[in-house]
Design a protein around this motif. Structure first.
Motif, PDB file in Angstrom:
ATOM      1  N   PHE A   1      23.393  84.637 -69.093  1.00  0.00           N
ATOM      2  CA  PHE A   1      22.411  85.586 -68.585  1.00  0.00           C
ATOM      3  C   PHE A   1      21.563  84.924 -67.513  1.00  0.00           C
ATOM      4  CE2 PHE A   1      20.230  83.306 -71.901  1.00  0.00           C
ATOM      5  CZ  PHE A   1      18.912  83.211 -71.486  1.00  0.00           C
ATOM      6  N   ILE A   2      20.828  85.762 -66.787  1.00  0.00           N
ATOM      7  CA  ILE A   2      19.899  85.321 -65.747  1.00  0.00           C
ATOM      8  C   ILE A   2      18.504  85.746 -66.171  1.00  0.00           C
ATOM      9  CG2 ILE A   2      19.208  85.605 -63.339  1.00  0.00           C
ATOM     10  CD1 ILE A   2      22.152  86.252 -62.726  1.00  0.00           C
ATOM     11  N   TYR A   3      17.589  84.813 -66.175  1.00  0.00           N
ATOM     12  CA  TYR A   3      16.199  85.106 -66.502  1.00  0.00           C
ATOM     13  C   TYR A   3      15.461  85.432 -65.209  1.00  0.00           C
ATOM     14  CZ  TYR A   3      11.358  84.277 -67.939  1.00  0.00           C
ATOM     15  OH  TYR A   3      10.003  84.400 -68.162  1.00  0.00           O
ATOM     16  N   THR A   4      14.663  86.501 -65.217  1.00  0.00           N
ATOM     17  CA  THR A   4      14.006  86.961 -63.991  1.00  0.00           C
ATOM     18  C   THR A   4      12.492  86.836 -64.030  1.00  0.00           C
ATOM     19  OG1 THR A   4      13.902  89.243 -64.811  1.00  0.00           O
ATOM     20  CG2 THR A   4      15.883  88.607 -63.581  1.00  0.00           C
ATOM     21  N   GLY A   5      11.941  86.220 -65.050  1.00  0.00           N
ATOM     22  CA  GLY A   5      10.498  86.105 -65.177  1.00  0.00           C
ATOM     23  C   GLY A   5       9.909  85.058 -64.245  1.00  0.00           C
ATOM     24  N   ASP A   6       8.610  85.150 -64.038  1.00  0.00           N
ATOM     25  CA  ASP A   6       7.910  84.193 -63.173  1.00  0.00           C
ATOM     26  C   ASP A   6       7.664  82.867 -63.876  1.00  0.00           C
ATOM     27  OD1 ASP A   6       7.759  86.108 -61.146  1.00  0.00           O
ATOM     28  OD2 ASP A   6       5.896  86.939 -61.962  1.00  0.00           O
ATOM     29  N   VAL A   7       7.388  82.914 -65.164  1.00  0.00           N
ATOM     30  CA  VAL A   7       7.074  81.706 -65.929  1.00  0.00           C
ATOM     31  C   VAL A   7       8.251  81.386 -66.848  1.00  0.00           C
ATOM     32  CG1 VAL A   7       5.484  80.632 -67.558  1.00  0.00           C
ATOM     33  CG2 VAL A   7       4.620  82.264 -65.865  1.00  0.00           C
ATOM     34  N   VAL A   8       8.802  80.191 -66.695  1.00  0.00           N
ATOM     35  CA  VAL A   8       9.925  79.777 -67.533  1.00  0.00           C
ATOM     36  C   VAL A   8       9.384  79.232 -68.850  1.00  0.00           C
ATOM     37  CG1 VAL A   8      11.906  78.221 -67.737  1.00  0.00           C
ATOM     38  CG2 VAL A   8      11.354  79.261 -65.535  1.00  0.00           C
ATOM     39  N   HIS A   9       9.775  79.850 -69.959  1.00  0.00           N
ATOM     40  CA  HIS A   9       9.341  79.422 -71.283  1.00  0.00           C
ATOM     41  C   HIS A   9      10.577  79.198 -72.151  1.00  0.00           C
ATOM     42  CE1 HIS A   9      10.195  83.589 -72.348  1.00  0.00           C
ATOM     43  NE2 HIS A   9       9.425  83.950 -71.338  1.00  0.00           N
ATOM     44  N   ARG A  10      10.374  78.834 -73.376  1.00  0.00           N
ATOM     45  CA  ARG A  10      11.486  78.447 -74.237  1.00  0.00           C
ATOM     46  C   ARG A  10      12.307  79.638 -74.718  1.00  0.00           C
ATOM     47  NH1 ARG A  10      11.285  73.443 -76.596  1.00  0.00           N
ATOM     48  NH2 ARG A  10      12.048  74.218 -78.592  1.00  0.00           N
ATOM     49  N   MET A  11      11.677  80.788 -74.921  1.00  0.00           N
ATOM     50  CA  MET A  11      12.373  81.951 -75.454  1.00  0.00           C
ATOM     51  C   MET A  11      12.828  82.887 -74.336  1.00  0.00           C
ATOM     52  SD  MET A  11      11.009  80.443 -78.036  1.00  0.00           S
ATOM     53  CE  MET A  11       9.246  80.640 -78.021  1.00  0.00           C
ATOM     54  N   LEU A  12      13.740  82.414 -73.506  1.00  0.00           N
ATOM     55  CA  LEU A  12      14.182  83.194 -72.351  1.00  0.00           C
ATOM     56  C   LEU A  12      14.993  84.426 -72.738  1.00  0.00           C
ATOM     57  CD1 LEU A  12      15.333  80.409 -69.845  1.00  0.00           C
ATOM     58  CD2 LEU A  12      13.065  81.411 -70.142  1.00  0.00           C
ATOM     59  N   THR A  13      15.562  84.426 -73.929  1.00  0.00           N
ATOM     60  CA  THR A  13      16.439  85.531 -74.332  1.00  0.00           C
ATOM     61  C   THR A  13      15.674  86.766 -74.772  1.00  0.00           C
ATOM     62  OG1 THR A  13      16.561  84.722 -76.615  1.00  0.00           O
ATOM     63  CG2 THR A  13      18.208  83.891 -75.073  1.00  0.00           C
ATOM     64  N   ALA A  14      14.353  86.677 -74.857  1.00  0.00           N
ATOM     65  CA  ALA A  14      13.575  87.788 -75.404  1.00  0.00           C
ATOM     66  C   ALA A  14      13.562  88.989 -74.477  1.00  0.00           C
ATOM     67  CB  ALA A  14      12.145  87.326 -75.707  1.00  0.00           C
TER      68      ALA A  14
ATOM     69  N   GLY B   1      12.456  83.554 -83.977  1.00  0.00           N
ATOM     70  CA  GLY B   1      13.826  84.048 -84.069  1.00  0.00           C
ATOM     71  C   GLY B   1      14.593  83.970 -82.771  1.00  0.00           C
ATOM     72  N   TYR B   2      13.932  83.578 -81.667  1.00  0.00           N
ATOM     73  CA  TYR B   2      14.615  83.445 -80.388  1.00  0.00           C
ATOM     74  C   TYR B   2      14.998  81.991 -80.162  1.00  0.00           C
ATOM     75  CZ  TYR B   2      12.820  88.101 -79.375  1.00  0.00           C
ATOM     76  OH  TYR B   2      12.550  89.438 -79.417  1.00  0.00           O
ATOM     77  N   PRO B   3      16.244  81.730 -79.766  1.00  0.00           N
ATOM     78  CA  PRO B   3      16.661  80.343 -79.530  1.00  0.00           C
ATOM     79  C   PRO B   3      15.906  79.742 -78.355  1.00  0.00           C
ATOM     80  CG  PRO B   3      18.324  81.868 -78.719  1.00  0.00           C
ATOM     81  CD  PRO B   3      17.320  82.690 -79.475  1.00  0.00           C
ATOM     82  N   ALA B   4      15.605  78.459 -78.448  1.00  0.00           N
ATOM     83  CA  ALA B   4      14.823  77.793 -77.422  1.00  0.00           C
ATOM     84  C   ALA B   4      15.717  77.301 -76.300  1.00  0.00           C
ATOM     85  CB  ALA B   4      14.053  76.625 -78.040  1.00  0.00           C
ATOM     86  N   TYR B   5      15.309  77.592 -75.066  1.00  0.00           N
ATOM     87  CA  TYR B   5      15.983  77.092 -73.873  1.00  0.00           C
ATOM     88  C   TYR B   5      15.062  76.118 -73.167  1.00  0.00           C
ATOM     89  CZ  TYR B   5      20.133  80.070 -73.743  1.00  0.00           C
ATOM     90  OH  TYR B   5      21.340  80.664 -74.014  1.00  0.00           O
TER      91      TYR B   5
ATOM     92  N   ALA C   1      18.577  75.969 -68.732  1.00  0.00           N
ATOM     93  CA  ALA C   1      18.372  76.950 -67.669  1.00  0.00           C
ATOM     94  C   ALA C   1      17.893  76.240 -66.417  1.00  0.00           C
ATOM     95  CB  ALA C   1      17.355  78.010 -68.105  1.00  0.00           C
ATOM     96  N   ALA C   2      18.297  76.749 -65.261  1.00  0.00           N
ATOM     97  CA  ALA C   2      17.931  76.123 -63.985  1.00  0.00           C
ATOM     98  C   ALA C   2      17.550  77.202 -62.985  1.00  0.00           C
ATOM     99  CB  ALA C   2      19.095  75.286 -63.447  1.00  0.00           C
ATOM    100  N   ARG C   3      16.520  76.925 -62.198  1.00  0.00           N
ATOM    101  CA  ARG C   3      16.062  77.876 -61.201  1.00  0.00           C
ATOM    102  C   ARG C   3      16.951  77.828 -59.961  1.00  0.00           C
ATOM    103  NH1 ARG C   3       9.477  78.072 -61.501  1.00  0.00           N
ATOM    104  NH2 ARG C   3       9.251  77.361 -63.664  1.00  0.00           N
ATOM    105  N   VAL C   4      17.184  79.012 -59.397  1.00  0.00           N
ATOM    106  CA  VAL C   4      18.004  79.147 -58.194  1.00  0.00           C
ATOM    107  C   VAL C   4      17.236  80.014 -57.201  1.00  0.00           C
ATOM    108  CG1 VAL C   4      20.158  80.040 -57.236  1.00  0.00           C
ATOM    109  CG2 VAL C   4      20.170  78.885 -59.461  1.00  0.00           C
ATOM    110  N   ASN C   5      17.094  79.535 -55.994  1.00  0.00           N
ATOM    111  CA  ASN C   5      16.420  80.285 -54.944  1.00  0.00           C
ATOM    112  C   ASN C   5      17.393  81.233 -54.260  1.00  0.00           C
ATOM    113  OD1 ASN C   5      13.892  78.993 -55.287  1.00  0.00           O
ATOM    114  ND2 ASN C   5      14.612  77.246 -54.095  1.00  0.00           N
TER     115      ASN C   5
ATOM    116  N   VAL D   1      19.067  80.723 -63.939  1.00  0.00           N
ATOM    117  CA  VAL D   1      20.401  80.878 -64.534  1.00  0.00           C
ATOM    118  C   VAL D   1      20.457  80.077 -65.824  1.00  0.00           C
ATOM    119  CG1 VAL D   1      22.880  80.504 -64.209  1.00  0.00           C
ATOM    120  CG2 VAL D   1      21.452  81.208 -62.270  1.00  0.00           C
ATOM    121  N   ALA D   2      20.916  80.700 -66.898  1.00  0.00           N
ATOM    122  CA  ALA D   2      20.992  80.053 -68.215  1.00  0.00           C
ATOM    123  C   ALA D   2      22.439  79.900 -68.641  1.00  0.00           C
ATOM    124  CB  ALA D   2      20.214  80.863 -69.248  1.00  0.00           C
ATOM    125  N   THR D   3      22.692  78.887 -69.444  1.00  0.00           N
ATOM    126  CA  THR D   3      24.045  78.641 -69.930  1.00  0.00           C
ATOM    127  C   THR D   3      24.531  79.741 -70.858  1.00  0.00           C
ATOM    128  OG1 THR D   3      23.114  77.318 -71.730  1.00  0.00           O
ATOM    129  CG2 THR D   3      23.822  76.136 -69.753  1.00  0.00           C
TER     130      THR D   3
END
Length: 409
Positions: free
Chosen positions: A104-117, A386-390, A78-82, A99-101
Motif C-alpha cells: 500500500f501507499i500511505y498518503t498522510g503528512d505525518v509518518v507514524h507507526r500505524m500506517l495501515t489505519a 491492533g495495527y501493525p507497526a511500520y 516504509a519510505a517517502r517518495v517525491n 511507499v510501504a512493503t
C-alpha cells in the motif's frame, strides 16, 4: 475511456505486459457508483482493459525506474517518495507519498507507526515480506504525469508457500488511480488478517487537535477517518484491474460564487477567513475550526432552526387556544401540551439521529463527531491498538543483489 488516458500515454508510452491471449469482448465490467469521492470500475481477466491498464515497467526508461533497496529487503518498512507532479487525492494535491512493503501507499503528512489505519492507497494491503526472497522487489516509476509503484514477486510472511504476488498501483496527475494485478496465487478473501490488515481500496482522514486543560502546552491529536473506499476482494484475481475516477469536491472551487452555486455530492460552504470552499470534511478540518468557519455555516442552520421553533410555537399556541375553548381546566390543558411537547422532542431526536447518520459531513454531523464522549470509538493511535507497526527507513537506499542501487527517496 481512451481519451481519458491520453495524458499518461502521450508523455511515456505504457504498453501492456500480459500475454496476448484472445480477449473476450463480452466480459462483464463491474461498476461502482456509490462512493461520494470516487467511482470505480473493475475489469475481469478477459477484458482488454485489464491488459491496457497494466504498466510494463521493464519497457520504461531505465533511468526513471527506481528499485528501492531497503524496501526490497525488509519487512514492515516504509519510505517517502517525491512526485514530479501534483497528485489530487480526495481533492488535496500531494507532492509526496510513502511507499510501504505491505502492498500500500500511505498518503498522510505525518509518518507514524500505524500506517495501515487510514490515509492509504491499497491495491493489496497484507503482511508482505520482501526480505523472504531475492526475487522480491518494490519498484516505482515516475514519467512526469503518473507514478507507478509495483510490488514484484512478494510473499506473505506467514504463508510463503502460497506463492508470490505481483501487482501495482498507478497514480495519474488527473486524480485517477489504477490497481492492476498480474499474479494473485490465492483468493484475497483467504489471506489471513490476524497479524496484518487485509484491505483493497482507499481511505482519508483529518486530524483534530484537542487541548488538555490539566496540562499546559500539551495537546492531543485524534485522527478521524472521514471516508473509505472498499473494493470487493473476490473480484481481484490474476490479470484483473480496477480503475477509480475522482468525483468533484468542494476544494476545487476558488470563489465564493462558484462554491455556493456548486451542484455536487457535497454541501459546499465558503469561508472568507481562509478564502476556501469546503464541506467541512477534508484534511484542512482543523484550520476550518480554528478560523470559526463552521460558525459561518451555522448561521444559516440557526436561522432555519429558529423558523422551525417559531412555527412549532405558533402551532402550540393555536393548539392551546383550541384546547382551552373545549376544556378550561388548566391541569388538563398542561398535561396535553406536555405530552405533545415530549412527542415532538422524541421525534426531533430520531430525525436528527437519522439525518446525521446519512449525512455525516453536514454541520450537525461534524458538531456531534467533534464533541462525542471519549467512550465513543475514535481512531486514536496507541500501543496495542491492533495495527501493525511500520518504521520509516532512512533516505539512503541499499543495493539488492542483481539490481542497481536505488537513489535517494
Amino acid at each position: 475511456m481512451t481519451n481519458n488516458r491520453a495524458s499518461l500515454e502521450s508523455a511515456e508510452d505504457l504498453p501492456g505486459v500480459l500475454d496476448d491471449s484472445e480477449a473476450d469482448n463480452s466480459s462483464q465490467i463491474e461498476e461502482d457508483t456509490d462512493h461520494n469521492y470516487y467511482t470505480s470500475k473493475t475489469y475481469g481477466p478477459n477484458d482488454p482493459m485489464s491488459k491496457e491498464l497494466w504498466v510494463n515497467i521493464d519497457q520504461m526508461d531505465k533511468e526513471k525506474v527506481k528499485i528501492h533497496g531497503i524496501l526490497s529487503n525488509t519487512h514492515r518498512q516504509a519510505a517517502r517518495v517525491n512526485l514530479s507532479f501534483d497528485f489530487p487525492f480526495y481533492g488535496h494535491f500531494l507532492r509526496e507519498i510513502t511507499v510501504a512493503t505491505g502492498g500500500f501507499i500511505y498518503t498522510g503528512d505525518v509518518v507514524h507507526r500505524m500506517l495501515t489505519a487510514t490515509q492509504y492507497i491499497a491495491p493489496l494491503m497484507a503482511n508482505f515480506d520482501p526480505s523472504l526472497s531475492r526475487n522480491s522487489t518494490v519498484i516505482y516509476f515516475d514519467n512526469g504525469t503518473a507514478l507507478v509503484v509495483q510490488w514484484d514477486h512478494v510473499h506473505l510472511q506467514d504463508s510463503y508457500s502460497l506463492g508470490s504476488f505481483t501487482f501495482q498501483a498507478t497514480l495519474h496527475n488527473d486524480g485517477r488511480i489504477i490497481f492492476a494485478y498480474k499474479e494473485v496465487p490465492i483468493q484475497i478473501t483467504k489471506i489471513s488478517s490476524v497479524n496484518h490488515p487485509v484491505k483493497v481500496g482507499l481511505s482519508d482522514a483529518f486530524v483534530v487537535v484537542h487541548r488538555i486543560q490539566q496540562i499546559p502546552n500539551v495537546r492531543r491529536k485524534t485522527i478521524y477517518e472521514y471516508h473509505r473506499v472498499e473494493l470487493l476482494k473476490n473480484k481481484i484475481t490474476n490479470s484483473t484491474a480496477v480503475e477509480m475516477m475522482p468525483l468533484p469536491t468542494c476544494l476545487q472551487f476558488t470563489s465564493c460564487s462558484s462554491c455556493i452555486a456548486a451542484e455536487i455530492n457535497f454541501n459546499c460552504s465558503w469561508c472568507h477567513r481562509l478564502n476556501r470552499c469546503s464541506s467541512g470534511f477534508d484534511r484542512h478540518r482543523q484550520d476550518w475550526v480554528d478560523n470559526s468557519c463552521p460558525d459561518e455555516v451555522c448561521v444559516c442552520v440557526c436561522v432555519y432552526d429558529t423558523k422551525i421553533a417559531l412555527h412549532l410555537k405558533d402551532n402550540g399556541a393555536a393548539a392551546a387556544e383550541s384546547t382551552a375553548e373545549r376544556d378550561t381546566h388548566p391541569l388538563h390543558t398542561g398535561l396535553i401540551l406536555g405530552m405533545l411537547l415530549l412527542m415532538l422532542v422524541m421525534m426531533a431526536v430520531v430525525l436528527v439521529t437519522v439525518y446525521i447518520y446519512h449525512h455525516p459531513s453536514s454541520a450537525a454531523g461534524i458538531f456531534f463527531i467533534e464533541r462525542r464522549p471519549s467512550r465513543w470509538p475514535a481512531m486514536k493511535f496507541r500501543r496495542g491498538s491492533g495495527y501493525p507497526a511500520y518504521a520509516e527507513v532512512e533516505p539512503v537506499g541499499q543495493e539488492k543483489e542483481g539490481f542497481i542501487e536505488s537513489e535517494q527517496c
